[in-house]
Design an enzyme around this catalytic site. Structure first.
Site, PDB file in Angstrom:
ATOM      1  N   GLU A  26     -15.559   0.375   3.619  1.00 26.14           N
ATOM      2  CA  GLU A  26     -15.044   0.986   4.847  1.00 26.14           C
ATOM      3  C   GLU A  26     -16.126   1.780   5.592  1.00 26.14           C
ATOM      4  O   GLU A  26     -16.138   1.814   6.815  1.00 26.14           O
ATOM      5  CB  GLU A  26     -13.831   1.867   4.549  1.00 26.14           C
ATOM      6  CG  GLU A  26     -14.132   3.007   3.590  1.00 26.14           C
ATOM      7  CD  GLU A  26     -12.881   3.745   3.119  1.00 26.14           C
ATOM      8  OE1 GLU A  26     -11.767   3.324   3.447  1.00 26.14           O
ATOM      9  OE2 GLU A  26     -13.042   4.755   2.406  1.00 26.14           O
ATOM     10  N   HIS A  64       0.847  -1.194   0.000  1.00 23.97           N
ATOM     11  CA  HIS A  64       0.000   0.000   0.000  1.00 23.97           C
ATOM     12  C   HIS A  64       0.876   1.234   0.000  1.00 23.97           C
ATOM     13  O   HIS A  64       1.861   1.309   0.746  1.00 23.97           O
ATOM     14  CB  HIS A  64      -0.869  -0.034   1.268  1.00 23.97           C
ATOM     15  CG  HIS A  64      -1.810   1.121   1.400  1.00 23.97           C
ATOM     16  ND1 HIS A  64      -2.035   1.743   2.601  1.00 23.97           N
ATOM     17  CD2 HIS A  64      -2.585   1.755   0.511  1.00 23.97           C
ATOM     18  CE1 HIS A  64      -2.924   2.714   2.435  1.00 23.97           C
ATOM     19  NE2 HIS A  64      -3.282   2.737   1.178  1.00 23.97           N
ATOM     20  N   HIS A  65       0.553   2.193  -0.848  1.00 24.27           N
ATOM     21  CA  HIS A  65       1.262   3.470  -0.905  1.00 24.27           C
ATOM     22  C   HIS A  65       0.272   4.576  -0.554  1.00 24.27           C
ATOM     23  O   HIS A  65      -0.446   5.069  -1.422  1.00 24.27           O
ATOM     24  CB  HIS A  65       1.802   3.729  -2.315  1.00 24.27           C
ATOM     25  CG  HIS A  65       2.845   2.736  -2.759  1.00 24.27           C
ATOM     26  ND1 HIS A  65       3.307   2.696  -4.058  1.00 24.27           N
ATOM     27  CD2 HIS A  65       3.509   1.762  -2.095  1.00 24.27           C
ATOM     28  CE1 HIS A  65       4.221   1.737  -4.165  1.00 24.27           C
ATOM     29  NE2 HIS A  65       4.361   1.146  -2.995  1.00 24.27           N
TER      30      HIS A  65
HETATM   31  C1  NOJ Z   1      -8.818   5.106   2.715  1.00 25.81           C
HETATM   32  C2  NOJ Z   1      -8.859   3.895   1.855  1.00 25.81           C
HETATM   33  O1  NOJ Z   1     -10.057   3.822   1.139  1.00 25.81           O
HETATM   34  C3  NOJ Z   1      -8.652   2.688   2.723  1.00 25.81           C
HETATM   35  O2  NOJ Z   1      -8.807   1.512   1.967  1.00 25.81           O
HETATM   36  C4  NOJ Z   1      -7.298   2.776   3.355  1.00 25.81           C
HETATM   37  O3  NOJ Z   1      -7.127   1.684   4.212  1.00 25.81           O
HETATM   38  C5  NOJ Z   1      -7.162   4.071   4.156  1.00 25.81           C
HETATM   39  N1  NOJ Z   1      -7.536   5.179   3.349  1.00 25.81           N
HETATM   40  C6  NOJ Z   1      -5.752   4.284   4.642  1.00 25.81           C
HETATM   41  O4  NOJ Z   1      -4.919   4.568   3.564  1.00 25.81           O
END
Ligand code: NOJ
Ligand code: CA
Length: 678
Positions: free
Chosen positions: A486, A381-382
């Site tokens: 989320e 992840h970036h």
């Molecule tokens: C929002 C992203 O949609 C989510 O997937 C991610 O885990 C968080 N930002 C942190 O980068």
């Protein structure tokens, strides 16, 4: 003085009279099947306007075209049509991955040549591509002395709908970018909106307005001026102009998909067809597939991205996720918070992020070889925190690190409020950019090119809108760009109709990384997700992405292995896709054929209402028997009670002659695997 100017104006007018007379007749062209017609004409004051009709009924009435510039006079009056070219094109191309393998690109092109009859005598073209299921048009402006310094203040393109109707939309230019719930209102009550704007007109015709091939331009929102009339509202730049152009230039395609029904919006290929072919060459190194990952526990607030006692991406935790992936045929495991830079306040400031430096408790070399030994790849992840220039400065080392550690995909993020992207030019001057502005449109192309050098694909969160660029840059495999799973962890959860809205709005842009499959149906602090368990399975068929997350934790999946079997089985790459039924925001059923295989998968989702849907299986190969595994809402299932977990799993043998009727619970859905017998 006054009289002199009037005489000059009259002289100019008379000089241009022959051109105006010649231009009086409108120019028209139709789609290959003749159903959609576009007309372009000069209206009062020499303004140019277009209109669109379908099956003889007006869809878009006289709508003007033109531009305001910051440095030269506007371009929208005293125009004449000086010529036109019409041609027809029909070919078929293949997607390296996607919802359909074959894409037919069949359109009639009408190129209208326009010139100012007075003063600057500027010239430009408006090119229409007319498809059986919609229209794309763009401005093409050649390099000319009178346009030097012509930076765009606003695009004057109008979209005047012929009737009122119902619209599904989310607001543009607010702080939370594209992450708003959809409103359903009369078209005549819409505000300033992000595209796609999806509309059902009074006569039932469905229209989706969006744009294709958003490159080196700022994103277009739509502002309602009055009644059912809209005008383009370009995303601001960080200077006085919204778009800065030198030499010759063209706009992205302004698109209108037009169909009899909601299903017809979804199955249009207009978005892909209006993009340039693949510029990256062979991308067979990218294999579509699912992923799990160290994620949901952070979204639930149980683990942290930052280092400390609750750090999620530790070597031990990641190994457990890799083990779970390996045991269940999931080819990728996402790791978030694996790198240095998360310890401070990263929301809106990612300048501490180092995309090649793992934290002390994340043994990258060990995990890369552990994953490899189990046939799993990490997805790194970036998170840029919106510090996009800081990310660009690290492109090479970041993508090299990813490739060196066996990552085929990275997930990127731009978590900051709208208009708070940090751009720093080589001379050190700093600017705040919009996520959907011209500079970011180019940033994402730079990401695609830099990642491709290392054979890395990417999935961008908090992205610019999708405009079909996955055709041109097929390593740009997914993006977020709407409210995903989320939100189901937090308060203010996605309502049951959200995904039925997404299908006919956000999904028209292309793949979405929604991260489905939370079978525990619980978010932070044990809060209930507004979905049945069967619906979570359906989302794997209904919400397309070549990389799809199994978003729940291994511990939670262990409690739901009967339903998890569908997630294990379902692929993420398709030969063919059919939309069997659907109404925007209410329900949809989709059938998809496995890429290179014979099996089909069907998914159906509803909204807060219980409903039954019936559909026939004529898409199946005749004469073939299919072993069906049907995961449907139990008879007592309901998203509002603990019975949200009630699922009935049935096995049947089905053929193309069968018809299914399935009941969806409130907040429910169903998922079906149809395995062809040899
Ligand atoms: C929002 C992203 O949609 C989510 O997937 C991610 O885990 C968080 N930002 C942190 O980068
Ligand atoms: Ca609804």
């Amino acid at each position: 003085m006054r009289t002199g100017r009037m005489i000059l104006a009259l002289l100019a007018l008379s000089a241009s009279l022959p051109a105006l007379a010649q231009a009086a007749a409108p120019v028209t062209a139709t789609s290959p099947d003749g159903a959609i017609a576009v007309e372009v004409k000069i209206v009062e004051d020499g303004r140019v306007a277009y209109s669109i009709s379908r099956k003889g009924q007006p869809v878009v009435t006289t709508s003007r075209l033109g531009f305001l510039f910051t440095d030269v006079a506007k371009l929208d009056r005293s125009l004449a049509i000086t010529g036109q070219d019409v041609r027809t094109s029909d070919d078929t191309w293949q997607q390296p991955w996607g919802e359909w393998r074959q894409i037919r690109n069949n359109y009639r092109e009408l190129k209208v040549h326009l010139a100012e009859t007075v003063r600057l005598k500027r010239q430009f073209d408006v090119t229409f591509r007319i498809y059986d299921d919609g229209v794309g048009f763009r401005y093409e402006v050649p390099d000319q002395t009178a346009m030097h310094g012509a930076n765009i203040a606003e695009e004057l393109t109008e979209f005047n709908f012929a009737s009122d109707g119902t619209a599904w939309w989310k607001p543009a230019f607010l702080w939370n970018r594209e992450e708003y719930l959809y409103n359903k209102t009369p078209l005549s009550a819409v505000a300033t909106v992000d595209t796609p704007l999806t509309v059902k007109l009074a006569d039932g015709t469905h229209v989706a307005v969006h744009e294709a091939a958003l490159v080196d331009f700022s994103g277009m929102a739509l502002a309602r001026s009055q009644g059912t009339s809209f005008r383009a509202a370009l995303t601001p730049g960080s200077g006085k102009a919204k778009v800065i152009k030198i030499g010759s230039w063209s706009t992205p395609w302004r698109t209108l998909i037009i169909a009899d029904n909601a299903a017809g919006l979804y199955t249009s290929h207009l978005m892909l067809n209006l993009n340039e072919p693949n510029k990256l060459g062979d991308v067979s190194w990218f294999k579509p597939g699912k992923f799990n990952g160290v994620w949901w526990n952070m979204i639930k607030g149980e683990w942290t991205w930052a280092r400390g006692p609750k750090h999620g991406a530790t070597t031990a935790n990641v190994k457990r996720y890799i083990d779970f992936a390996a045991a269940n045929g999931i080819p990728n495991t996402l790791v978030e918070g694996w790198n240095v830079g998360w310890d401070g306040d990263w929301f809106g400031d990612g300048n501490a992020m180092d995309f090649a430096r793992p934290t002390e408790d994340f043994d990258a070399a060990e995990l890369a070889s552990y994953a490899r030994s189990k046939g799993v790849r990490l997805i790194g992840h970036h998170e840029t925190g919106g510090s996009a220039s800081h990310y660009e400065a690290q492109f090479d080392k970041a993508f090299k690190f990813a490739a060196d550690h066996g990552e085929m995909v990275v997930k990127t993020g731009y978590v900051t409020d709208a208009a708070q992207i940090e751009r720093v030019d080589p001379d050190g001057s700093a600017y705040r950019e919009w996520h959907e502005g011209q500079w970011m449109s180019n940033h994402f192309i730079r990401v695609a090119e830099a990642a491709a050098k290392y054979k890395v694909a990417f999935d961008s969160h908090e992205p610019i809108k999708g405009t079909g660029l996955q055709r041109t840059y097929p390593n740009w495999v997914a993006r977020e760009g709407s409210r995903g799973m989320e939100y189901n962890s937090w308060s203010g959860k996605n309502p049951p109709e959200h995904e039925a809205n997404l299908v006919f709005t956000r999904m028209l842009e292309g793949p979405m990384d929604f991260t489905p499959g939370v079978l525990s149906l619980t978010g932070e602090k044990g809060s209930a997700i507004l979905s049945t368990e069967a619906k979570q399975l359906a989302l794997y068929v209904v919400l397309y992405s070549p990389v799809v997350m199994a978003a729940d934790t291994p511990e939670n999946y262990a409690q739901h292995m009967d339903t998890f079997k569908f997630i294990r089985d379902v692929p993420t790459d398709w030969e063919d896709t059919r939309v069997l039924n659907g109404e925007v925001g209410d329900y949809v059923t989709m059938a998809r054929k496995v890429r290179g295989g014979k099996d089909w998968y069907v998914g159906g989702i509803g909204d807060e209402e219980a409903r039954s849907v019936s559909f026939d299986l004529t898409f199946l190969s005749p004469g073939v028997k299919y072993d069906a595994e049907i995961y449907r809402d139990g008879d007592d299932a309901d998203y509002r009670t603990e019975k949200r977990h009630s699922v009935a799993i049935e096995k049947r043998v089905l053929t193309s002659a069968d018809k299914l009727t399935l009941r969806m619970a409130p907040g429910g859905g169903f998922a079906i695997r149809l395995k062809a017998r040899k």
